[in-house]
Enzyme design. Structure first.
Site, PDB file in Angstrom:
ATOM      1  N   ASP A   1       2.535   6.213  -2.415  1.00 36.13           N
ATOM      2  CA  ASP A   1       3.650   7.084  -2.807  1.00 36.13           C
ATOM      3  C   ASP A   1       3.537   7.439  -4.289  1.00 36.13           C
ATOM      4  O   ASP A   1       3.591   8.601  -4.661  1.00 36.13           O
ATOM      5  CB  ASP A   1       5.003   6.407  -2.527  1.00 36.13           C
ATOM      6  CG  ASP A   1       6.155   7.347  -2.872  1.00 36.13           C
ATOM      7  OD1 ASP A   1       6.021   8.564  -2.593  1.00 36.13           O
ATOM      8  OD2 ASP A   1       7.177   6.896  -3.426  1.00 36.13           O
TER       9      ASP A   1
ATOM     10  N   GLY B   1       4.220  11.166  -8.112  1.00 36.79           N
ATOM     11  CA  GLY B   1       5.035  10.084  -8.648  1.00 36.79           C
ATOM     12  C   GLY B   1       5.779   9.330  -7.561  1.00 36.79           C
ATOM     13  O   GLY B   1       5.710   9.679  -6.378  1.00 36.79           O
TER      14      GLY B   1
ATOM     15  N   SER C   1      -6.248 -17.779   2.921  1.00 33.99           N
ATOM     16  CA  SER C   1      -5.385 -17.050   1.980  1.00 33.99           C
ATOM     17  C   SER C   1      -5.356 -15.541   2.217  1.00 33.99           C
ATOM     18  O   SER C   1      -4.808 -14.806   1.418  1.00 33.99           O
ATOM     19  CB  SER C   1      -5.885 -17.354   0.562  1.00 33.99           C
ATOM     20  OG  SER C   1      -5.261 -16.576  -0.371  1.00 33.99           O
TER      21      SER C   1
ATOM     22  N   PRO D   1      -7.614   7.579  -4.075  1.00 27.41           N
ATOM     23  CA  PRO D   1      -9.027   7.219  -4.232  1.00 27.41           C
ATOM     24  C   PRO D   1      -9.701   6.852  -2.907  1.00 27.41           C
ATOM     25  O   PRO D   1      -9.105   6.154  -2.078  1.00 27.41           O
ATOM     26  CB  PRO D   1      -8.975   5.994  -5.155  1.00 27.41           C
ATOM     27  CG  PRO D   1      -7.621   5.408  -4.956  1.00 27.41           C
ATOM     28  CD  PRO D   1      -6.702   6.546  -4.608  1.00 27.41           C
TER      29      PRO D   1
ATOM     30  N   ASP E   1      -1.885 -13.981  -3.801  1.00 25.98           N
ATOM     31  CA  ASP E   1      -2.335 -14.907  -4.846  1.00 25.98           C
ATOM     32  C   ASP E   1      -3.639 -14.387  -5.441  1.00 25.98           C
ATOM     33  O   ASP E   1      -4.085 -13.290  -5.104  1.00 25.98           O
ATOM     34  CB  ASP E   1      -2.503 -16.329  -4.271  1.00 25.98           C
ATOM     35  CG  ASP E   1      -3.573 -16.374  -3.183  1.00 25.98           C
ATOM     36  OD1 ASP E   1      -4.255 -15.351  -2.944  1.00 25.98           O
ATOM     37  OD2 ASP E   1      -3.746 -17.441  -2.562  1.00 25.98           O
TER      38      ASP E   1
ATOM     39  N   ARG F   1       0.832  -1.209   0.000  1.00 27.40           N
ATOM     40  CA  ARG F   1       0.000   0.000   0.000  1.00 27.40           C
ATOM     41  C   ARG F   1       0.871   1.265   0.000  1.00 27.40           C
ATOM     42  O   ARG F   1       0.518   2.269  -0.614  1.00 27.40           O
ATOM     43  CB  ARG F   1      -0.927  -0.017   1.227  1.00 27.40           C
ATOM     44  CG  ARG F   1      -1.991   1.046   1.154  1.00 27.40           C
ATOM     45  CD  ARG F   1      -3.050   0.817   2.215  1.00 27.40           C
ATOM     46  NE  ARG F   1      -4.121   1.780   2.132  1.00 27.40           N
ATOM     47  CZ  ARG F   1      -4.601   2.436   3.180  1.00 27.40           C
ATOM     48  NH1 ARG F   1      -4.120   2.193   4.387  1.00 27.40           N
ATOM     49  NH2 ARG F   1      -5.582   3.315   3.030  1.00 27.40           N
TER      50      ARG F   1
ATOM     51  N   HIS G   1      -5.414  -6.225  -2.801  1.00 26.31           N
ATOM     52  CA  HIS G   1      -6.328  -6.476  -1.681  1.00 26.31           C
ATOM     53  C   HIS G   1      -6.457  -7.976  -1.394  1.00 26.31           C
ATOM     54  O   HIS G   1      -7.325  -8.386  -0.642  1.00 26.31           O
ATOM     55  CB  HIS G   1      -7.689  -5.827  -1.953  1.00 26.31           C
ATOM     56  CG  HIS G   1      -7.623  -4.315  -1.971  1.00 26.31           C
ATOM     57  ND1 HIS G   1      -8.662  -3.521  -2.383  1.00 26.31           N
ATOM     58  CD2 HIS G   1      -6.625  -3.459  -1.603  1.00 26.31           C
ATOM     59  CE1 HIS G   1      -8.310  -2.241  -2.278  1.00 26.31           C
ATOM     60  NE2 HIS G   1      -7.076  -2.173  -1.810  1.00 26.31           N
TER      61      HIS G   1
HETATM   62  C1  HEM Z   1      -9.363   2.474  -6.572  1.00 22.68           C
HETATM   63  C2  HEM Z   1      -8.343   1.909  -5.991  1.00 22.68           C
HETATM   64  C3  HEM Z   1      -8.226   1.628  -4.529  1.00 22.68           C
HETATM   65  C4  HEM Z   1      -9.014   1.975  -3.484  1.00 22.68           C
HETATM   66  C5  HEM Z   1     -10.308   2.781  -3.492  1.00 22.68           C
HETATM   67  C6  HEM Z   1      -8.410   1.417  -2.290  1.00 22.68           C
HETATM   68  C7  HEM Z   1      -8.906   1.559  -1.012  1.00 22.68           C
HETATM   69  C8  HEM Z   1      -8.403   0.958   0.111  1.00 22.68           C
HETATM   70  C9  HEM Z   1      -8.969   1.063   1.432  1.00 22.68           C
HETATM   71  C10 HEM Z   1     -10.200   1.874   1.793  1.00 22.68           C
HETATM   72  C11 HEM Z   1      -8.223   0.287   2.247  1.00 22.68           C
HETATM   73  C12 HEM Z   1      -8.449   0.074   3.744  1.00 22.68           C
HETATM   74  C13 HEM Z   1      -7.640   1.059   4.536  1.00 22.68           C
HETATM   75  C14 HEM Z   1      -7.942   0.980   6.017  1.00 22.68           C
HETATM   76  O1  HEM Z   1      -9.087   1.086   6.386  1.00 22.68           O
HETATM   77  O2  HEM Z   1      -6.996   0.822   6.816  1.00 22.68           O
HETATM   78  C15 HEM Z   1      -7.179  -0.298   1.462  1.00 22.68           C
HETATM   79  C16 HEM Z   1      -6.215  -1.155   1.956  1.00 22.68           C
HETATM   80  C17 HEM Z   1      -5.188  -1.644   1.204  1.00 22.68           C
HETATM   81  N1  HEM Z   1      -4.889  -1.294  -0.107  1.00 22.68           N
HETATM   82 FE1  HEM Z   1      -6.091  -0.343  -1.380  1.00 22.68          FE
HETATM   83  N2  HEM Z   1      -7.275   0.745  -2.634  1.00 22.68           N
HETATM   84  C18 HEM Z   1      -7.117   0.854  -3.987  1.00 22.68           C
HETATM   85  C19 HEM Z   1      -6.064   0.363  -4.726  1.00 22.68           C
HETATM   86  C20 HEM Z   1      -4.953  -0.223  -4.198  1.00 22.68           C
HETATM   87  C21 HEM Z   1      -3.738  -0.501  -4.914  1.00 22.68           C
HETATM   88  C22 HEM Z   1      -3.518  -0.131  -6.381  1.00 22.68           C
HETATM   89  C23 HEM Z   1      -2.886  -1.114  -4.044  1.00 22.68           C
HETATM   90  C24 HEM Z   1      -1.462  -1.591  -4.258  1.00 22.68           C
HETATM   91  C25 HEM Z   1      -0.808  -1.532  -5.373  1.00 22.68           C
HETATM   92  C26 HEM Z   1      -3.576  -1.240  -2.784  1.00 22.68           C
HETATM   93  C27 HEM Z   1      -3.090  -1.872  -1.675  1.00 22.68           C
HETATM   94  C28 HEM Z   1      -3.769  -1.980  -0.472  1.00 22.68           C
HETATM   95  C29 HEM Z   1      -3.334  -2.838   0.612  1.00 22.68           C
HETATM   96  C30 HEM Z   1      -2.183  -3.829   0.575  1.00 22.68           C
HETATM   97  C31 HEM Z   1      -4.222  -2.611   1.676  1.00 22.68           C
HETATM   98  C32 HEM Z   1      -4.163  -3.232   3.073  1.00 22.68           C
HETATM   99  C33 HEM Z   1      -3.332  -2.333   3.960  1.00 22.68           C
HETATM  100  C34 HEM Z   1      -3.060  -2.866   5.366  1.00 22.68           C
HETATM  101  O3  HEM Z   1      -3.407  -3.995   5.699  1.00 22.68           O
HETATM  102  O4  HEM Z   1      -2.486  -2.083   6.133  1.00 22.68           O
HETATM  103  N3  HEM Z   1      -4.810  -0.666  -2.903  1.00 22.68           N
HETATM  104  N4  HEM Z   1      -7.301   0.136   0.154  1.00 22.68           N
END
Ligand code: HEM
Length: 338
Positions: free
Chosen positions: A72, A77, A251, A164, A256, A67, A194
């Site tokens: 970042d 960029g 998982s 986003p 995966d 994340r 995710h």
């Molecule tokens: C439209 C695109 C995306 C939206 C709206 C979005 C939104 C979110 C939200 C709301 C969370 C939960 C945060 C929290 O409550 O702590 C989350 C977690 C996460 N997102 Fe996304 N995300 C998007 C795309 C991405 C992308 C492109 C990546 C990586 C390349 C990513 C990686 C992650 C990861 C790994 C988590 C878990 C973080 C943790 O466990 O601390 N997300 N995302």
């Protein structure tokens, strides 16, 4: 004569562009080879060892680092602007308040500085660390490009405008990713991050109780998931609890394609996760990745490499920070009052 001058103008332009490109640094695999005081120093190995050691203490560094790269690269960029401390810097903007892993990068940077001081950028360390996260999470190894330099600025309002929100629509998400040169299949693949990590209830509470202001739950959510999430996230709770983003209990911490299978079964937790399965512009990729983990691994690696190339700063732009949390020319901290 006219044709000749057009050709010679074209040639001059090509020579000039080449000359400019030679002046600048480049982004390539193995950029740091031979750049440290000792030729034997392998920067990528140092980062690998550092992240592995920290993973041994806390396996949730995997989602944290993935994340971190995303947040970042989407703002100014991939320039490590998210790491800069400051009351109005990106990390203090609301979309970044749940981002983790700053200390993990600090440690990796300190480990690298010991044998290669002042050479390796914090932005490259974020990228190398995210690659290690994928491998430690059970995903596929892939080469990353390096050669980025670190940005000098970090502005909270830009993080607010560019990151986003959970309830973003597929249309807006496609436009946002496209503005950074990332196409629809790569966007879907990247949201596949995710497959690991958690979300706070506040990011999807509306889907449980008041979807689109209807006073009801999101009708597309699997009933079993709805009941279980209502248990984790009671309507008037004072705690902002956590739920796994990948609802497969075997998982949820593995990199995966299981996330894609879950959303095909209407078990997406965040709004956008479920919507990429319902929308015909995105569900082709969901289907492809859900069906084949080998394809997922390859596509996921390729998409992360593309994400890592967004608006990078190359030599001589930016700087190589000594400490990832502050620019090299930041004013010295006030003397201690002891
Ligand atoms: C439209 C695109 C995306 C939206 C709206 C979005 C939104 C979110 C939200 C709301 C969370 C939960 C945060 C929290 O409550 O702590 C989350 C977690 C996460 N997102 Fe996304 N995300 C998007 C795309 C991405 C992308 C492109 C990546 C990586 C390349 C990513 C990686 C992650 C990861 C790994 C988590 C878990 C973080 C943790 O466990 O601390 N997300 N995302």
């Amino acid at each position: 004569m006219k044709a000749f001058s057009t050709v010679s103008f074209g040639l001059t332009l090509v020579v000039l562009v080449n000359y400019i490109c030679l002046c600048y640094g480049d982004l390539r695999i193995g950029y740091y080879q031979g750049k440290c005081p000792s030729n034997r120093t392998d920067v990528e190995q140092i980062v690998k060892r550092s992240i592995s050691a920290q993973f041994g203490l806390d396996a949730t560094v995997v989602p944290a680092l993935l994340r971190l790269q995303f947040h970042d690269c989407f703002v100014r960029g991939c320039d490590a602007s998210i790491l800069l401390d400051g009351p109005k810097s990106e990390k203090n903007a609301p979309p970044n308040l749940t981002v983790r892993g700053y200390d993990v990068i600090d440690k990796a940077k300190a480990d690298v500085e010991q044998s290669c001081p002042g050479i390796v950028s914090c932005s490259d360390i974020i990228i190398m660390a995210a690659r290690e996260a994928v491998v430690l999470g059970g995903g596929q190894y892939f080469d990353v490009m390096t050669g980025r330099r670190d940005g000098l600025y970090s502005i909270a309002s830009q993080a607010v405008n560019l990151l986003p929100a959970a309830e973003i629509s597929v249309t807006d998400s496609i436009a946002l990713f496209a503005s950074l040169g990332i196409d629809v299949p790569d966007m879907v693949t990247l949201i596949g991050s995710h497959t690991v990590g958690v979300s706070h209830c506040s990011a999807f509470q509306d889907r449980l109780y008041n979807y689109n202001n209807t006073g009801k739950a999101d009708p597309t959510m699997d009933r079993g998931l709805l009941n279980s999430l209502k248990g984790t996230c009671p309507q008037n709770a004072t705690n902002d609890n956590l739920a796994n983003l990948d609802q497969n209990p075997l998982s949820f911490n593995i990199v995966d394609n299981s996330f894609f299978m879950q959303i095909q079964n209407n078990k997406g937790v965040i709004g956008i996760d479920q919507e990429i399965n319902q929308d015909k512009r995105t569900n082709v990729t969901v289907h492809l990745l859900a069906n084949d983990n080998v394809i997922f691994n390859a596509q996921f690696a390729a998409a992360l490499v593309k994400l890592g190339a967004v608006n990078v700063l190359l030599d001589p732009l930016g700087e190589i920070r000594t400490l990832c949390r502050s620019t090299n020319d930041a004013p010295a901290p006030p003397p201690s009052r002891r």
